[in-house]
Design a protein around this motif. Structure first.
Motif, short mmCIF file in Angstrom:
data_model
loop_
_atom_site.label_atom_id
_atom_site.label_comp_id
_atom_site.label_asym_id
_atom_site.label_seq_id
_atom_site.Cartn_x
_atom_site.Cartn_y
_atom_site.Cartn_z
N SER A 72 0.83 -1.21 0.00
CA SER A 72 0.00 0.00 0.00
C SER A 72 0.86 1.25 0.00
CB SER A 72 -0.92 0.01 1.22
OG SER A 72 -1.80 -1.09 1.19
N MET A 73 1.92 1.24 0.78
CA MET A 73 2.83 2.39 0.81
C MET A 73 3.53 2.57 -0.53
SD MET A 73 4.50 1.91 4.62
CE MET A 73 5.45 3.43 4.51
N GLN A 74 3.82 1.45 -1.21
CA GLN A 74 4.42 1.53 -2.53
C GLN A 74 3.47 2.20 -3.51
OE1 GLN A 74 5.76 -2.59 -3.38
NE2 GLN A 74 7.53 -1.62 -4.37
N LEU A 75 2.20 1.83 -3.43
CA LEU A 75 1.20 2.32 -4.38
C LEU A 75 0.95 3.82 -4.24
CD1 LEU A 75 -1.38 -0.63 -4.28
CD2 LEU A 75 0.31 -0.11 -6.07
N VAL A 76 1.15 4.35 -3.04
CA VAL A 76 0.91 5.79 -2.84
C VAL A 76 2.19 6.60 -3.10
CG1 VAL A 76 -0.97 5.42 -1.20
CG2 VAL A 76 1.37 5.66 -0.35
N GLY A 77 3.24 5.95 -3.58
CA GLY A 77 4.43 6.66 -4.00
C GLY A 77 5.55 6.76 -3.00
N ALA A 78 5.48 6.02 -1.89
CA ALA A 78 6.54 6.08 -0.88
C ALA A 78 7.82 5.45 -1.45
CB ALA A 78 6.12 5.34 0.38
N THR A 79 8.94 6.08 -1.15
CA THR A 79 10.22 5.54 -1.62
C THR A 79 10.59 4.29 -0.81
OG1 THR A 79 11.52 6.87 -0.06
CG2 THR A 79 11.02 7.85 -2.21
N GLN A 80 11.49 3.49 -1.35
CA GLN A 80 11.89 2.26 -0.67
C GLN A 80 12.52 2.55 0.69
OE1 GLN A 80 14.18 -0.56 -2.89
NE2 GLN A 80 12.77 -0.60 -4.64
N MET A 81 13.35 3.59 0.76
CA MET A 81 14.01 3.91 2.03
C MET A 81 13.00 4.40 3.05
SD MET A 81 16.93 3.47 3.19
CE MET A 81 17.01 3.42 4.97
N PHE A 82 11.98 5.14 2.60
CA PHE A 82 10.93 5.62 3.51
C PHE A 82 10.16 4.44 4.10
CE2 PHE A 82 6.64 7.04 4.50
CZ PHE A 82 6.88 8.18 5.26
N ILE A 83 9.93 3.42 3.28
CA ILE A 83 9.20 2.23 3.75
C ILE A 83 10.07 1.41 4.70
CG2 ILE A 83 8.14 0.05 3.01
CD1 ILE A 83 7.49 1.43 0.34
N LYS A 84 11.34 1.30 4.37
CA LYS A 84 12.24 0.45 5.17
C LYS A 84 12.60 1.07 6.52
CE LYS A 84 14.52 -1.68 1.16
NZ LYS A 84 15.79 -1.79 0.41
N GLN A 85 12.62 2.40 6.58
CA GLN A 85 13.15 3.06 7.77
C GLN A 85 12.49 2.64 9.09
OE1 GLN A 85 13.33 7.30 7.38
NE2 GLN A 85 14.18 7.62 9.42
N PRO A 86 11.16 2.64 9.22
CA PRO A 86 10.56 2.25 10.50
C PRO A 86 10.81 0.78 10.86
CG PRO A 86 8.86 2.57 8.82
CD PRO A 86 10.15 3.10 8.25
N PHE A 87 10.86 -0.07 9.83
CA PHE A 87 11.14 -1.49 10.08
C PHE A 87 12.57 -1.67 10.57
CE2 PHE A 87 7.62 -1.70 7.03
CZ PHE A 87 6.81 -2.65 7.62
N LEU A 88 13.49 -0.96 9.92
CA LEU A 88 14.89 -1.07 10.31
C LEU A 88 15.12 -0.54 11.72
CD1 LEU A 88 16.63 0.07 6.98
CD2 LEU A 88 16.40 -2.26 7.85
N LEU A 89 14.48 0.58 12.06
CA LEU A 89 14.62 1.16 13.40
C LEU A 89 14.09 0.21 14.45
CD1 LEU A 89 15.36 3.52 15.22
CD2 LEU A 89 13.08 4.49 14.78
N ARG A 90 12.91 -0.36 14.19
CA ARG A 90 12.33 -1.30 15.15
C ARG A 90 13.19 -2.57 15.25
NH1 ARG A 90 7.29 -1.63 17.42
NH2 ARG A 90 6.59 -3.70 18.10
N GLY A 91 13.74 -3.00 14.11
CA GLY A 91 14.61 -4.17 14.13
C GLY A 91 15.87 -3.93 14.96
N ALA A 92 16.47 -2.74 14.82
CA ALA A 92 17.67 -2.42 15.59
C ALA A 92 17.37 -2.43 17.09
CB ALA A 92 18.21 -1.06 15.17
N ILE A 93 16.22 -1.87 17.46
CA ILE A 93 15.82 -1.83 18.87
C ILE A 93 15.57 -3.25 19.40
CG2 ILE A 93 14.04 -1.07 20.50
CD1 ILE A 93 13.70 1.42 18.72
N GLN A 94 14.87 -4.06 18.60
CA GLN A 94 14.59 -5.44 19.02
C GLN A 94 15.87 -6.25 19.13
OE1 GLN A 94 11.68 -7.06 16.31
NE2 GLN A 94 10.00 -6.57 17.70
N GLY A 95 16.77 -6.06 18.19
CA GLY A 95 18.04 -6.78 18.25
C GLY A 95 18.83 -6.41 19.49
N ALA A 96 18.85 -5.11 19.83
CA ALA A 96 19.58 -4.66 21.02
C ALA A 96 18.93 -5.20 22.29
CB ALA A 96 19.62 -3.13 21.06
N ILE A 97 17.60 -5.18 22.33
CA ILE A 97 16.89 -5.72 23.51
C ILE A 97 17.14 -7.22 23.64
CG2 ILE A 97 14.62 -6.15 24.53
CD1 ILE A 97 13.68 -3.52 23.30
N GLY A 98 17.05 -7.93 22.49
CA GLY A 98 17.31 -9.37 22.51
C GLY A 98 18.73 -9.67 22.97
#
Length: 287
Positions: free
Chosen positions: A195-221
């Motif tokens: 859905s984010m792709q269809l509304v014109g979001a760039t790949q980095m814009f889509i990836k950024q929140p996932f990557l941030l959450r992943g970094a936090i989860q990895g650090a907590i783990g």
């Protein structure tokens, strides 16, 4: 219907998988450090017998001991130990069960120093040390057990191979476990990503929140894994205090910090490649 948040996916299962995998890696990391340190101690702790000439005075023996200790390769923690010919005879009689002194009518053994050298286990280095010790005035002969040296070298090669093989297996298993957990978790977000792709979001814009959450989860783990690793290590040292010579508190701290960093890197990498895959899929492939 509950609104989905970008970068949000099942948290508990993923965190458990990350923590379990990092705990496995960190625990083996401590084992590898302890094993390497033990191998180094075995390889650097070669004992040589410095056999003395007969009829040396006490002063000459003291001077000889000082000369031995002046060599840089002689262990400072364990200075040369004097073994009198009488003590050596008692040990041999007790070991063999035969009183050879009474049979021969005299003690044929000589006084000696047991010298521990702190060097590697290369034969050429030990032969050079043997030559240097043998050149001291008052020294009759220098001997050491070459068969023991060969056994140590063989054991070190085996230990090194096993540690490297297990390191590869443990790390690969942990990465696969974390990667599969992340991919399954992101599966629930695939339509939101499209859905984010269809509304014109760039790949980095889509990836950024996932990557941030992943970094936090990895650090907590990594933090959770570190706590359990530290508890296991401290409990082991408390039960067997001699382990402190193989695993120090600095080692535990280093492994804990490494687990946090490694957790973030592995999770972020898994998230990045998983999202990249979903961004390239056709709409029909999402079902």
């Amino acid at each position: 219907m509950k609104k989905k948040i970008v970068g949000s996916y099942p948290y508990t299962n993923v965190l458990f998988s990350i923590s379990a995998a990092l705990f496995m890696i960190a625990l083996f990391g401590l084992f590898a450090i302890g094993t390497k340190r033990l191998a180094n101690k075995l390889s650097s702790g070669i004992e040589m017998q410095v056999i003395l000439d007969k009829n040396l005075t006490e002063e000459e023996k003291e001077n000889l001991s000082t000369s031995i200790q002046n060599f840089s390769f002689v262990s400072k923690e364990q200075p040369p130990q004097f073994i009198s010919k009488e003590s050596a005879a008692e040990i041999m009689i007790e070991t063999t069960g035969e009183d050879f002194v009474r049979f021969l009518g005299e003690n044929p053994l000589r006084d000696a120093y047991a010298v521990r050298v702190d060097v590697g286990i290369e034969v050429s280095a030990l032969e050079e040390i043997k030559h240097q010790l043998g050149s001291i005035p008052g020294v009759y002969e220098v001997v050491y057990t070459k068969s023991m040296l060969q056994n140590i070298r063989g054991n070190m090669r085996t230990i090194g191979f096993v540690v490297i093989a297990l390191s590869f297996i443990f790390f690969s298993t942990a990465v696969i476990l974390i990667n599969n957990s992340i991919r399954l978790a992101l599966y629930s977000q695939r339509f939101l990503i499209r859905s984010m792709q269809l509304v014109g979001a760039t790949q980095m814009f889509i990836k950024q929140p996932f990557l941030l959450r992943g970094a936090i989860q990895g650090a907590i783990g990594g933090g959770i894994a570190s706590v359990f690793v530290a508890l296991v290590a401290i409990s082991a040292i408390s039960s067997m205090p001699e382990l402190i010579h193989l695993i120090s508190t600095k080692d535990i701290g280093f492994i804990c910090i490494l687990a946090v960093i490694l957790g973030s890197l592995v999770v972020v990498s898994s998230v990045y490649f998983s999202i990249s895959k979903y961004l390239k899929l056709k709409l029909d492939d999402l079902y």
